[in-house]
Design an enzyme around this catalytic site. Structure first.
Site, PDB file in Angstrom:
ATOM      1  N   CYS A   2       0.835  -1.207   0.000  1.00 51.56           N
ATOM      2  CA  CYS A   2       0.000   0.000   0.000  1.00 51.56           C
ATOM      3  C   CYS A   2       0.872   1.260   0.000  1.00 51.56           C
ATOM      4  CB  CYS A   2      -0.968  -0.016   1.184  1.00 51.56           C
ATOM      5  SG  CYS A   2      -0.355   0.728   2.706  1.00 51.56           S
ATOM      6  N   HIS A  95      -3.894   5.357  10.006  1.00 51.24           N
ATOM      7  CA  HIS A  95      -3.161   6.597  10.233  1.00 51.24           C
ATOM      8  C   HIS A  95      -3.972   7.516  11.132  1.00 51.24           C
ATOM      9  CE1 HIS A  95      -5.555   6.938   6.533  1.00 51.24           C
ATOM     10  NE2 HIS A  95      -5.741   8.203   6.846  1.00 51.24           N
TER      11      HIS A  95
END
Ligand code: AMP
Length: 118
Positions: A2, A95
Site C-alpha cells: 500500500c 493513520h
C-alpha cells in the site's frame, strides 16, 4: 504494497517529522490545518479496528511526542482516524491525523442530519 507501506520503506518520498522502530510521522501532502501530520504504525493495519491494544498504547506515546516536536502539544490539537467507508477513510493503512497550529472549527462531519438517526 500500500501507499503508506511504500512511504515507510521510502519507496515513496515523504516529509518526515519523527520516526521510531515501530512508528513513522510525516506531513500530510494536502494539509487541512497549519500543522497536519500523519502518524502511522510501520506494520500494516487496515484501520483502527485492527490495531492491537498494546501497539495502540505505544502509538499514543508516539503521537504525544510528535505533537511536542511540531510545537502544538500545549496550544492544543486534534487527532482523527477515519475508519472505513462511512468514516471517510481513503488510504487503507491505519493513520492518525494530527491537526493544529490554529483554532480548529468543529462540526463539519456529515451532510446527514443526526435527527434522522436518533
Ligand atoms: P484518509 O482520508 O483519512 O484516509 O486520509 C488520507 C490522507 O493521506 C489525506 O489527508 C491525504 O492528503 C494524505 N496523503 C495521501 N497520500 C499522501 C502522501 N504521499 N504523502 C502524504 N500524505 C498523503
Amino acid at each position: 504494497m500500500c501507499i503508506f507501506c511504500k512511504i515507510v520503506t521510502k519507496e515513496i518520498p515523504s516529509n518526515a517529522v519523527a520516526e521510531s522502530e515501530e512508528f513513522y510521522a510525516f506531513h500530510d501532502i494536502n494539509p487541512k490545518a497549519p500543522i497536519h501530520v500523519l502518524a502511522i504504525p510501520k506494520a500494516h493495519y487496515q484501520s483502527f479496528n485492527d490495531i492491537p491494544g498494546d501497539v495502540m498504547g505505544r502509538m499514543a506515546t508516539f503521537i504525544q511526542e510528535v505533537a511536542k516536536t511540531v510545537g502544538i502539544k500545549e496550544s492544543g490539537y486534534r487527532i482523527i482516524s477515519n475508519i472505513g467507508e462511512n468514516g471517510g477513510q481513503e488510504v487503507g493503512h491505519l493513520h492518525f491525523h494530527i491537526l493544529g497550529g490554529a483554532k480548529l472549527s468543529w462540526g463539519h462531519f456529515a451532510d446527514a442530519d443526526p435527527n434522522d438517526f436518533f
